[in-house]
Design an enzyme around this catalytic site. Structure first.
Site, mmCIF file in Angstrom:
data_model
loop_
_atom_site.group_PDB
_atom_site.id
_atom_site.type_symbol
_atom_site.label_atom_id
_atom_site.label_comp_id
_atom_site.label_asym_id
_atom_site.label_seq_id
_atom_site.Cartn_x
_atom_site.Cartn_y
_atom_site.Cartn_z
ATOM 1 N N MET A 58 -24.384 -71.040 42.270
ATOM 2 C CA MET A 58 -23.055 -71.657 42.208
ATOM 3 C C MET A 58 -23.172 -73.011 41.507
ATOM 4 O O MET A 58 -24.094 -73.783 41.799
ATOM 5 C CB MET A 58 -22.497 -71.835 43.615
ATOM 6 N N ASP A 66 -14.930 -66.079 41.085
ATOM 7 C CA ASP A 66 -14.829 -67.533 40.998
ATOM 8 C C ASP A 66 -15.465 -67.964 39.682
ATOM 9 O O ASP A 66 -16.454 -67.367 39.232
ATOM 10 C CB ASP A 66 -15.576 -68.193 42.163
ATOM 11 N N TRP A 119 -7.190 -74.227 50.298
ATOM 12 C CA TRP A 119 -8.507 -73.604 50.432
ATOM 13 C C TRP A 119 -8.631 -72.745 51.701
ATOM 14 O O TRP A 119 -8.296 -73.179 52.785
ATOM 15 C CB TRP A 119 -9.588 -74.697 50.455
ATOM 16 N N HIS A 134 -20.033 -78.729 42.642
ATOM 17 C CA HIS A 134 -18.840 -79.525 42.302
ATOM 18 C C HIS A 134 -18.189 -80.058 43.559
ATOM 19 O O HIS A 134 -18.455 -79.600 44.666
ATOM 20 C CB HIS A 134 -17.835 -78.662 41.536
ATOM 21 N N GLU A 191 -8.046 -66.570 52.174
ATOM 22 C CA GLU A 191 -7.497 -65.461 51.364
ATOM 23 C C GLU A 191 -8.506 -64.330 51.213
ATOM 24 O O GLU A 191 -8.126 -63.159 51.182
ATOM 25 C CB GLU A 191 -7.007 -65.974 50.005
ATOM 26 N N ASP A 192 -9.789 -64.667 51.191
ATOM 27 C CA ASP A 192 -10.798 -63.608 51.052
ATOM 28 C C ASP A 192 -10.969 -62.842 52.368
ATOM 29 O O ASP A 192 -11.168 -61.622 52.366
ATOM 30 C CB ASP A 192 -12.133 -64.178 50.555
ATOM 31 N N ARG A 198 -14.760 -80.755 45.905
ATOM 32 C CA ARG A 198 -13.517 -80.004 46.173
ATOM 33 C C ARG A 198 -12.443 -80.439 45.175
ATOM 34 O O ARG A 198 -12.279 -81.615 44.897
ATOM 35 C CB ARG A 198 -13.055 -80.298 47.615
ATOM 36 N N ASP A 231 -17.234 -70.498 39.139
ATOM 37 C CA ASP A 231 -18.500 -71.233 39.309
ATOM 38 C C ASP A 231 -19.645 -70.355 39.817
ATOM 39 O O ASP A 231 -20.679 -70.877 40.223
ATOM 40 C CB ASP A 231 -18.287 -72.431 40.246
HETATM 41 C C1 BGN Z 1 -14.733 -69.100 55.559
HETATM 42 C C2 BGN Z 1 -13.372 -69.108 54.903
HETATM 43 C C3 BGN Z 1 -13.430 -68.303 53.628
HETATM 44 C C4 BGN Z 1 -14.542 -68.839 52.723
HETATM 45 C C5 BGN Z 1 -15.862 -68.814 53.496
HETATM 46 C C6 BGN Z 1 -17.037 -69.323 52.690
HETATM 47 C C7 BGN Z 1 -11.535 -69.250 56.531
HETATM 48 C C8 BGN Z 1 -10.590 -68.499 57.484
HETATM 49 C C9 BGN Z 1 -10.630 -69.084 58.864
HETATM 50 C C10 BGN Z 1 -9.619 -68.435 59.780
HETATM 51 N N1 BGN Z 1 -12.392 -68.516 55.843
HETATM 52 O O1 BGN Z 1 -14.710 -69.849 56.701
HETATM 53 O O2 BGN Z 1 -12.197 -68.348 52.973
HETATM 54 O O3 BGN Z 1 -14.678 -68.065 51.560
HETATM 55 O O4 BGN Z 1 -15.718 -69.595 54.674
HETATM 56 O O5 BGN Z 1 -16.884 -70.651 52.273
HETATM 57 O O6 BGN Z 1 -11.471 -70.468 56.434
#
Ligand code: BGN
Length: 296
Positions: free
Chosen positions: A238, A146, A208, A241, A211-212, A243, A148
């Site tokens: 971090m 990222d 948002w 900021h 994906e991770d 959204r 940031d």
């Molecule tokens: C999680 C998010 C991540 C994010 C982290 C930290 C989701 C999936 C729900 C099914 N995952 O909740 O993407 O990196 O928080 O902010 O929303």
């Protein structure tokens, strides 16, 4: 292992230029230049030009660097998904270039800028970064970061290891703790082989979140596990900021995530489609503007 690299050109007495071959050895296992904890603060404003002056002299065009005195263990493409975060990019470049150089990495910095105002798709941009960086150099390691997130300890190596690695384990925003045990976002590294084994990242997370967690699922499905630095080495700040616009919470993220095991073979680097609109070479980075399309 001694490797020969053409490192210098010297002028002979008669004015002719001759190339001198210097034998370089592998860099040490641990860089002697590391200092440990770093002071990081964001209450300053430098221009990109000022950062170029301060950090640019050791860099080759496109934000490329190789240690001058040894052959690095890591050929690393740093991939940063991006849109409209110019101030953060200045701060990231200011802090990271010196760290990456003290770590004796052979690296390049790739800013993958989503063109247009459509919904943001971070993982698709990261896939583009992987593909485009490999067109330029034989990178063996990919760090996805990222824009940031700034490391507070230079012993947190931006390289690749025997397992995919989660580097940003103790972020100030989460009280310097993991918010949950399987989190794999922020700053992560995967070798080329590890990345290809999971078919890269999903292309289907628009907006948002999720994906991770999908990347973590892919790693687990392929029977791999992850590594992390300890919580002192893995501290990050971090940049605060709001959204971003057009990166609203993805309401479909849960249902896409449930299907990862059945979709990952068809959804990933092997199905990536995009159009490069511009590639700009700055001293501090390679800036790639890409049209990644929009949700179906
Ligand atoms: C999680 C998010 C991540 C994010 C982290 C930290 C989701 C999936 C729900 C099914 N995952 O909740 O993407 O990196 O928080 O902010 O929303």
């Amino acid at each position: 292992m001694a490797v020969t690299r053409l490192t210098e050109q010297t002028q002979t007495l008669k004015g002719k230029t001759t190339e001198v071959q210097t034998k370089l050895s592998s860099c040490p296992e641990t860089s002697p230049h590391l200092v440990g904890p770093l002071h990081v603060e964001f209450n300053w404003s430098r221009t990109m030009e000022a950062v170029r002056t301060e950090c640019g002299s050791s860099l080759l065009e496109g934000g490329r660097y190789k240690p001058p005195d040894c052959i690095s263990h890591h050929k690393v493409a740093i991939i940063i998904p991006f849109r409209n975060r110019h101030q953060h990019l200045i701060q990231w470049l200011y802090y990271l270039h010196p760290v990456l150089q003290r770590q004796q990495l052979d690296y390049g910095v790739y800013i993958i800028n989503q063109d247009g105002e459509g919904m943001f798709n971070k993982a698709r941009l990261m896939n583009v970064g992987f593909a485009e960086a490999l067109k330029e150099y034989n990178y063996t390691c990919f760090v996805f970061s990222d824009v940031d997130l700034i490391p507070m300890n230079d012993r947190n190596i931006y390289g690749c290891f025997s397992k995919p690695r989660h580097l940003s384990v103790a972020v100030d925003k989460f009280g310097f703790m993991l918010p949950y045990s399987t989190i794999f976002g922020g700053v992560v590294s995967l070798s080329k082989e590890q990345y290809l084994a999971i078919n890269g990242f999903s292309n289907n997370y628009w907006g948002w979140g999720g994906e991770d967690d999908d990347i973590y699922q892919r790693i687990a499905i392929k029977s791999m596990s992850i590594t992390r630095p300890d919580m002192a080495t893995g501290r990050f700040k971090m940049i605060k900021h709001e959204r971003d616009v057009h990166n609203e919470l993805n309401l479909h993220r849960g249902e896409i995530l449930e299907k990862t095991s059945s979709t990952m073979e068809e959804d990933g680097i092997n199905s990536l489609r995009y159009t490069i609109n511009k590639i700009e070479k700055d001293t501090l980075y390679t800036f790639i503007t890409v049209d990644i399309g929009s949700p179906k």
